[in-house]
Design a protein around this motif. Structure first.
Motif, PDB file in Angstrom:
ATOM      1  N   ARG A   1      10.141   5.267   0.492  1.00  0.00           N
ATOM      2  CA  ARG A   1       9.878   4.564  -0.755  1.00  0.00           C
ATOM      3  C   ARG A   1      10.399   5.400  -1.925  1.00  0.00           C
ATOM      4  NH1 ARG A   1       6.753  -0.026  -0.225  1.00  0.00           N
ATOM      5  NH2 ARG A   1       5.392  -0.146   1.623  1.00  0.00           N
TER       6      ARG A   1
ATOM      7  N   ARG B   1       9.299  -5.483  -0.028  1.00  0.00           N
ATOM      8  CA  ARG B   1       8.561  -4.218  -0.052  1.00  0.00           C
ATOM      9  C   ARG B   1       7.606  -4.097   1.120  1.00  0.00           C
ATOM     10  NH1 ARG B   1       7.516  -3.484  -6.602  1.00  0.00           N
ATOM     11  NH2 ARG B   1       9.714  -3.740  -7.155  1.00  0.00           N
ATOM     12  N   ASP B   2       7.551  -5.121   1.961  1.00  0.00           N
ATOM     13  CA  ASP B   2       6.583  -5.132   3.053  1.00  0.00           C
ATOM     14  C   ASP B   2       7.210  -5.349   4.434  1.00  0.00           C
ATOM     15  OD1 ASP B   2       4.304  -5.001   1.217  1.00  0.00           O
ATOM     16  OD2 ASP B   2       4.876  -7.057   0.699  1.00  0.00           O
TER      17      ASP B   2
ATOM     18  N   ASN C   1       7.533   1.683  -5.465  1.00  0.00           N
ATOM     19  CA  ASN C   1       7.173   1.198  -4.131  1.00  0.00           C
ATOM     20  C   ASN C   1       8.358   0.621  -3.352  1.00  0.00           C
ATOM     21  OD1 ASN C   1       4.408   1.812  -4.280  1.00  0.00           O
ATOM     22  ND2 ASN C   1       4.021  -0.039  -5.482  1.00  0.00           N
TER      23      ASN C   1
ATOM     24  N   TRP D   1      11.691   0.281  -1.181  1.00  0.00           N
ATOM     25  CA  TRP D   1      12.236   1.087  -0.096  1.00  0.00           C
ATOM     26  C   TRP D   1      13.698   1.430  -0.353  1.00  0.00           C
ATOM     27  CZ3 TRP D   1       9.538   3.356   3.666  1.00  0.00           C
ATOM     28  CH2 TRP D   1       8.275   2.843   3.993  1.00  0.00           C
TER      29      TRP D   1
ATOM     30  N   SER E   1       8.527   0.419 -10.024  1.00  0.00           N
ATOM     31  CA  SER E   1       7.196   0.579  -9.431  1.00  0.00           C
ATOM     32  C   SER E   1       7.099   1.816  -8.552  1.00  0.00           C
ATOM     33  CB  SER E   1       6.858  -0.661  -8.600  1.00  0.00           C
ATOM     34  OG  SER E   1       7.661  -0.689  -7.421  1.00  0.00           O
TER      35      SER E   1
ATOM     36  N   GLU F   1       9.214   6.385  -4.737  1.00  0.00           N
ATOM     37  CA  GLU F   1       8.332   7.444  -5.233  1.00  0.00           C
ATOM     38  C   GLU F   1       8.463   8.699  -4.377  1.00  0.00           C
ATOM     39  OE1 GLU F   1       5.229   9.423  -7.414  1.00  0.00           O
ATOM     40  OE2 GLU F   1       6.509   7.715  -7.866  1.00  0.00           O
TER      41      GLU F   1
END
Length: 303
Positions: free
Chosen positions: A232, A123-124, A195, A197, A193, A234
């Motif tokens: 992402r 996620r980073d 979050n 990608w 979540s 969301e």
């Protein structure tokens, strides 16, 4: 051009065949059962992966081979299905290389399918074609072995491209119609979540990137087949709801998907931010670089 395509009747393969024949290329579709298929103008079906099939004896001099063959990853990942997913890709790619080896006139290029799953999940971390895998899981291992088998074509003097597909967006097949369903029912919302990608790409760019790789001598090695602006989950969901004129409000807990899908839930709950650095450097221009434009095109075509 004479182009052999495996998986030519599948989701990507059928769209690619239509595009290539519209450009007056001749496509030779390698299929397990040619007897129930009718040849058409610029499309010839050639049987392969049967005990008595020898496609190299039926194929003309080829300019390119595009290998898209492999069992679907969208069925629940039982031990048996995981074996089928891996085995189908390795065996078909071995056969592609055997055919190429048997051909007196070698094709100039092999474009071999792969996936952004090669990088693992994060996620980073931001991934380009120069990135090494961040972590390891079933899909990462499949992609690694698949590309390793395809790389043997280079030893035969064939320029080899690993087309690492992201989440392919289309109005009829793939993940998007399933993602659209809850929004149609006014029940769309963040998954897990939110979050994670989604490295997405419009089907039109998939087809054109494969063709670009086939026709451009500079293209070799890994090629991320993803749009330059991943989202992402969301934000993806909000833009999907807005495009469909539907609310984005009803969350789907990760635990529900893990229970329903098992290990396969990684396709939805995890992800990676993958950028198409190489296509941009090679001069490819995306038809749909931004998600809003891609969704508007796809959803308007369904009306």
């Amino acid at each position: 051009m004479n182009i052999a395509v495996t998986g030519g009747t599948g989701f990507v393969g059928s769209a690619l065949t239509g595009y290539l024949t519209s450009l007056y290329h001749h496509v030779y579709i390698l299929t397990r059962n040619s007897g129930n298929k009718q040849n058409k103008e610029n499309i010839t079906f050639v049987e392969w992966l049967q005990d008595d099939s020898r496609p190299e004896k039926e194929l003309p001099s080829l300019d390119a081979v595009i290998n898209l063959a492999g069992a679907s990853i969208n069925d629940r990942w039982t031990s048996r299905q995981k074996q089928k997913i891996l085995k189908s890709r390795i065996e078909s790619t071995k056969e592609v290389n055997r055919i190429i080896d048997e051909l007196e006139d070698k094709p100039k290029v092999l474009v071999n399918a792969s996936a952004v799953g090669f990088y693992g999940t994060s996620r980073d971390v931001e991934f380009t074609e120069n990135s090494r895998p961040y972590n390891y899981n079933f899909l990462q291992d499949v992609c690694r072995q698949w590309e390793g088998e395809a790389a043997n074509a280079a030893a035969l003097g064939v320029r080899t491209v690993f087309a690492r597909f992201g989440l392919i967006l289309d109005d009829k097949e793939g993940a998007l119609p399933k993602m659209m369903l809850p929004y149609k029912l006014f029940a769309g919302g963040p998954i897990g979540s939110g979050n994670q990608w989604y490295s997405w790409v419009h089907l039109k760019d998939v087809i054109q990137l494969i063709t670009f790789a086939m026709q451009t001598d500079a293209v070799e090695g890994p090629m991320n087949v993803t749009a330059p602006h991943p989202e992402r989950m969301e934000d993806f969901g909000k833009k999907l709801g807005r495009t469909m004129n539907r609310p984005h409000w009803a969350p789907v807990p990760a635990s529900v998907l893990r229970t329903a899908l098992g290990e396969m839930s990684i396709l939805i709950l995890e992800g990676q931010k993958v950028l198409p650095q190489k296509p941009l450097e090679w001069g490819y221009h995306f038809s749909y670089p931004e998600l809003e434009g891609a969704l508007q095109n796809i959803i308007s075509s369904r009306r």
